[in-house]
Scaffold this active site. Structure first.
Site, short mmCIF file in Angstrom:
data_model
loop_
_atom_site.label_atom_id
_atom_site.label_comp_id
_atom_site.label_asym_id
_atom_site.label_seq_id
_atom_site.Cartn_x
_atom_site.Cartn_y
_atom_site.Cartn_z
CE1 TYR A 23 -12.51 -18.35 -23.78
CE2 TYR A 23 -14.00 -16.73 -22.84
CZ TYR A 23 -13.42 -17.33 -23.94
OH TYR A 23 -13.75 -16.90 -25.20
CD GLU B 103 -5.68 -21.47 -34.37
OE1 GLU B 103 -6.91 -21.60 -34.30
OE2 GLU B 103 -5.10 -21.07 -35.41
CB ALA C 83 -11.24 -12.13 -31.10
NE ARG D 65 -13.77 -12.37 -23.16
CZ ARG D 65 -13.37 -13.18 -24.13
NH1 ARG D 65 -12.28 -13.89 -24.01
NH2 ARG D 65 -14.07 -13.27 -25.24
CG HIS E 53 -8.70 -21.65 -29.93
ND1 HIS E 53 -8.65 -20.28 -29.99
CD2 HIS E 53 -8.26 -22.11 -31.12
CE1 HIS E 53 -8.21 -19.92 -31.19
NE2 HIS E 53 -7.97 -21.01 -31.89
CG ASN F 150 -5.75 -18.73 -26.98
OD1 ASN F 150 -6.42 -18.17 -27.84
ND2 ASN F 150 -6.28 -19.26 -25.89
NE ARG G 48 -17.44 -19.66 -26.76
CZ ARG G 48 -16.62 -18.67 -26.44
NH1 ARG G 48 -15.32 -18.82 -26.51
NH2 ARG G 48 -17.11 -17.51 -26.04
N PRO H 222 -5.50 -11.26 -27.48
CG PRO H 222 -6.32 -9.90 -29.19
CD PRO H 222 -5.53 -11.14 -28.95
CG ASN H 223 -10.51 -9.71 -24.85
OD1 ASN H 223 -10.46 -8.63 -24.27
ND2 ASN H 223 -11.04 -9.84 -26.06
#
Length: 144
Positions: A21, A97, A76, A16, A99, A73, A106, A8-9
């Site tokens: 990012y 995984e 969320a 964004r 990111h 990735n 964060r 997502p996103n």
């Protein structure tokens, strides 16, 4: 053949939160992953979905479709998707995984990953380079 899945996103890369990012887009990332794969002698397929069920289906189907590794990735979903965790643990294709941002630097809710424990490894905070490292690792893993 390696599979790169973005959750997502991630389709909003470049738009964004560019301070977090970066300004490069998902298309830039996908082209880069395909180029890195070619350098490694691997075919790379990139997919993105904002829908948890679609990501689950792609993970479930990965082995049957001939993929030998997955760079994931989860966005969320990392922090709460037990369905995604179960999909990863319920199949034999190795998953790394990744990111883009350093999730541990964060917000506190980003510090917990429910998926990392069932992945071969986790790379965080290295931007696009994290994907390259994951692709290299999965390629080396297959050579063993």
């Amino acid at each position: 053949m390696l599979l790169v899945l973005n959750g997502p996103n991630l389709n909003r890369l470049g738009l964004r939160e560019p301070g977090v990012y970066g300004v490069q887009t998902l298309e830039d990332l996908e082209r880069q992953c395909e180029a890195w794969g070619a350098e490694l002698g691997e075919s790379v397929t990139c997919r993105q979905s904002n829908y948890e069920g679609q990501l689950l289906d792609w993970i479930h189907e990965a082995q049957e479709q001939g993929f030998r590794g997955i760079v994931l990735n989860p966005g969320a979903l990392t922090h709460y998707s037990y369905a995604l965790r179960d999909a990863i643990s319920g199949q034999s294709v190795p998953v790394v995984e990744v990111h883009l941002s350093n999730v541990d630097a964060r917000e506190s809710f980003r510090h917990q990953s429910v998926t990392a424990a069932v992945c071969r490894g986790k790379i965080s905070g290295l931007g696009f380079t994290g994907y390259r490292l994951a692709l290299e690792y999965l390629t080396e893993l297959q050579a063993e």
